[in-house]
Design a protein around this motif. Sequence first.
Motif, PDB file in Angstrom:
ATOM      1  N   LEU A   7      -4.732 -17.693  11.122  1.00 51.49           N
ATOM      2  CA  LEU A   7      -4.995 -16.278  10.873  1.00 51.49           C
ATOM      3  C   LEU A   7      -6.492 -16.055  10.688  1.00 51.49           C
ATOM      4  N   ASP A   8      -7.007 -15.034  11.352  1.00 49.54           N
ATOM      5  CA  ASP A   8      -8.430 -14.703  11.218  1.00 49.54           C
ATOM      6  C   ASP A   8      -8.644 -13.969   9.888  1.00 49.54           C
ATOM      7  N   PRO A   9      -9.483 -14.488   8.993  1.00 44.64           N
ATOM      8  CA  PRO A   9      -9.666 -13.880   7.664  1.00 44.64           C
ATOM      9  C   PRO A   9     -10.078 -12.414   7.716  1.00 44.64           C
ATOM     10  N   ALA A  10     -10.974 -12.055   8.625  1.00 49.84           N
ATOM     11  CA  ALA A  10     -11.458 -10.675   8.682  1.00 49.84           C
ATOM     12  C   ALA A  10     -10.335  -9.713   9.061  1.00 49.84           C
ATOM     13  N   PHE A  11      -9.569 -10.069  10.088  1.00 54.79           N
ATOM     14  CA  PHE A  11      -8.488  -9.191  10.521  1.00 54.79           C
ATOM     15  C   PHE A  11      -7.354  -9.161   9.496  1.00 54.79           C
ATOM     16  N   LEU A  12      -7.126 -10.283   8.850  1.00 53.91           N
ATOM     17  CA  LEU A  12      -6.106 -10.315   7.801  1.00 53.91           C
ATOM     18  C   LEU A  12      -6.481  -9.371   6.661  1.00 53.91           C
ATOM     19  N   LEU A  13      -7.735  -9.396   6.235  1.00 54.22           N
ATOM     20  CA  LEU A  13      -8.185  -8.502   5.163  1.00 54.22           C
ATOM     21  C   LEU A  13      -8.072  -7.041   5.572  1.00 54.22           C
ATOM     22  N   LEU A  14      -8.410  -6.730   6.823  1.00 49.70           N
ATOM     23  CA  LEU A  14      -8.276  -5.354   7.310  1.00 49.70           C
ATOM     24  C   LEU A  14      -6.807  -4.902   7.238  1.00 49.70           C
ATOM     25  N   ALA A  15      -5.909  -5.766   7.697  1.00 53.75           N
ATOM     26  CA  ALA A  15      -4.490  -5.413   7.715  1.00 53.75           C
ATOM     27  C   ALA A  15      -3.958  -5.199   6.297  1.00 53.75           C
ATOM     28  N   LEU A  16      -4.316  -6.076   5.389  1.00 56.23           N
ATOM     29  CA  LEU A  16      -3.809  -5.965   4.024  1.00 56.23           C
ATOM     30  C   LEU A  16      -4.449  -4.800   3.273  1.00 56.23           C
ATOM     31  N   GLN A  17      -5.706  -4.511   3.580  1.00 55.19           N
ATOM     32  CA  GLN A  17      -6.346  -3.346   2.972  1.00 55.19           C
ATOM     33  C   GLN A  17      -5.611  -2.078   3.377  1.00 55.19           C
ATOM     34  N   GLY A  18      -5.282  -1.969   4.662  1.00 50.69           N
ATOM     35  CA  GLY A  18      -4.536  -0.809   5.126  1.00 50.69           C
ATOM     36  C   GLY A  18      -3.148  -0.747   4.519  1.00 50.69           C
ATOM     37  N   ALA A  19      -2.485  -1.899   4.426  1.00 46.28           N
ATOM     38  CA  ALA A  19      -1.140  -1.933   3.866  1.00 46.28           C
ATOM     39  C   ALA A  19      -1.139  -1.530   2.396  1.00 46.28           C
ATOM     40  N   ALA A  20      -2.102  -2.027   1.639  1.00 50.61           N
ATOM     41  CA  ALA A  20      -2.136  -1.743   0.204  1.00 50.61           C
ATOM     42  C   ALA A  20      -2.358  -0.273  -0.095  1.00 50.61           C
ATOM     43  N   SER A  21      -3.035   0.427   0.796  1.00 48.34           N
ATOM     44  CA  SER A  21      -3.344   1.841   0.557  1.00 48.34           C
ATOM     45  C   SER A  21      -2.366   2.787   1.242  1.00 48.34           C
ATOM     46  N   ALA A  22      -1.234   2.280   1.733  1.00 56.43           N
ATOM     47  CA  ALA A  22      -0.297   3.108   2.493  1.00 56.43           C
ATOM     48  C   ALA A  22       0.234   4.285   1.693  1.00 56.43           C
ATOM     49  N   GLY A  23       0.381   4.116   0.384  1.00 57.18           N
ATOM     50  CA  GLY A  23       0.884   5.214  -0.445  1.00 57.18           C
ATOM     51  C   GLY A  23      -0.058   6.401  -0.474  1.00 57.18           C
ATOM     52  N   VAL A  24      -1.329   6.150  -0.214  1.00 53.34           N
ATOM     53  CA  VAL A  24      -2.331   7.223  -0.195  1.00 53.34           C
ATOM     54  C   VAL A  24      -2.525   7.751   1.220  1.00 53.34           C
ATOM     55  N   THR A  25      -2.515   6.852   2.193  1.00 48.16           N
ATOM     56  CA  THR A  25      -2.805   7.271   3.567  1.00 48.16           C
ATOM     57  C   THR A  25      -1.579   7.812   4.310  1.00 48.16           C
ATOM     58  N   PHE A  26      -0.382   7.375   3.891  1.00 52.81           N
ATOM     59  CA  PHE A  26       0.840   7.814   4.577  1.00 52.81           C
ATOM     60  C   PHE A  26       1.887   8.323   3.582  1.00 52.81           C
ATOM     61  N   PRO A  27       1.540   9.300   2.749  1.00 54.43           N
ATOM     62  CA  PRO A  27       2.492   9.747   1.720  1.00 54.43           C
ATOM     63  C   PRO A  27       3.779  10.325   2.293  1.00 54.43           C
ATOM     64  N   ALA A  28       3.689  11.087   3.387  1.00 54.00           N
ATOM     65  CA  ALA A  28       4.897  11.669   3.985  1.00 54.00           C
ATOM     66  C   ALA A  28       5.807  10.578   4.524  1.00 54.00           C
ATOM     67  N   ASP A  29       5.221   9.544   5.143  1.00 51.85           N
ATOM     68  CA  ASP A  29       6.025   8.445   5.667  1.00 51.85           C
ATOM     69  C   ASP A  29       6.696   7.672   4.530  1.00 51.85           C
ATOM     70  N   VAL A  30       6.001   7.536   3.418  1.00 55.02           N
ATOM     71  CA  VAL A  30       6.605   6.862   2.265  1.00 55.02           C
ATOM     72  C   VAL A  30       7.864   7.606   1.833  1.00 55.02           C
ATOM     73  N   ARG A  31       7.760   8.922   1.732  1.00 54.28           N
ATOM     74  CA  ARG A  31       8.923   9.720   1.319  1.00 54.28           C
ATOM     75  C   ARG A  31      10.060   9.613   2.337  1.00 54.28           C
ATOM     76  N   THR A  32       9.701   9.694   3.639  1.00 54.03           N
ATOM     77  CA  THR A  32      10.720   9.657   4.688  1.00 54.03           C
ATOM     78  C   THR A  32      11.421   8.299   4.751  1.00 54.03           C
ATOM     79  N   LEU A  33      10.637   7.230   4.706  1.00 61.55           N
ATOM     80  CA  LEU A  33      11.189   5.891   4.910  1.00 61.55           C
ATOM     81  C   LEU A  33      11.849   5.306   3.669  1.00 61.55           C
ATOM     82  N   THR A  34      11.307   5.621   2.498  1.00 62.63           N
ATOM     83  CA  THR A  34      11.810   4.983   1.279  1.00 62.63           C
ATOM     84  C   THR A  34      12.529   5.946   0.342  1.00 62.63           C
ATOM     85  N   GLY A  35      12.305   7.250   0.518  1.00 57.86           N
ATOM     86  CA  GLY A  35      12.881   8.224  -0.405  1.00 57.86           C
ATOM     87  C   GLY A  35      12.189   8.248  -1.751  1.00 57.86           C
ATOM     88  N   LEU A  36      11.019   7.614  -1.831  1.00 56.26           N
ATOM     89  CA  LEU A  36      10.295   7.516  -3.096  1.00 56.26           C
ATOM     90  C   LEU A  36       9.060   8.407  -3.086  1.00 56.26           C
TER      91      LEU A  36
END
Length: 210
Positions: free
Chosen positions: A157-186
């Motif tokens: 795994l490339d460290p730089a790309f891994l960090l980019l992916a995890l940074q995006g994943a960790a902030s999903a609640g802020v960047t994709f709030p509507a998707d969170v509600r649709t997919l999880t009901g939370l």
Amino acid sequence: MADIVRSSEASRRRSPAPHERRRDAERTRQALLDAALTEFAAKGRAGARVSEIAERAGVNKQLISYYFGGKDGLYRALVEGWQRHEEEFASRDLPFGEIVAGYVRSSVEHREMSRLFVRECLDDIAPSEQAPAVGPGDADITDVRRRQERGEIAADLDPAFLLLALQGAASAGVTFPADVRTLTGLDPASPEFADRYAEQLRRVVAHLAA
């Protein structure tokens, strides 16, 4: 004599004790930081106006220069406060999955700060003396490589790309709030979402082991 006594009492009322002045200053600083965070998160560092920050804080805008040296100083103070908080949950001595989970919880608990950082990324503002870097950097890449060497993360795994992916994943609640509600009901701002999503990402990271 009564006039002298009244004058003395009035003078004492007009001159707060040193500890009261310190407390007032601390309250003013915090009010400005809270107001700045809201304005920066909504409008970006470039779009936020000191007059609007001061109005939201309920103080004279000259106090921004007095306490922080201007708008950039306010921004730096917010970033430095975040970095102190980050040290509490992102120690490199922790397992990698726990660090990622900590970022998830922090993005929910400190939603306005997360929105501010996302806006900075969208505006593509390069780090500078006025706006220190807050995202992953060389030290984080070095840390991932160290973890790869000891088998915590797969070596292919490339460290730089891994960090980019995890940074995006960790902030999903802020960047994709509507998707969170649709997919999880939370509610993406809820502690339940923070805890459940943090645990899921921790498990995902566990599967990255060599």
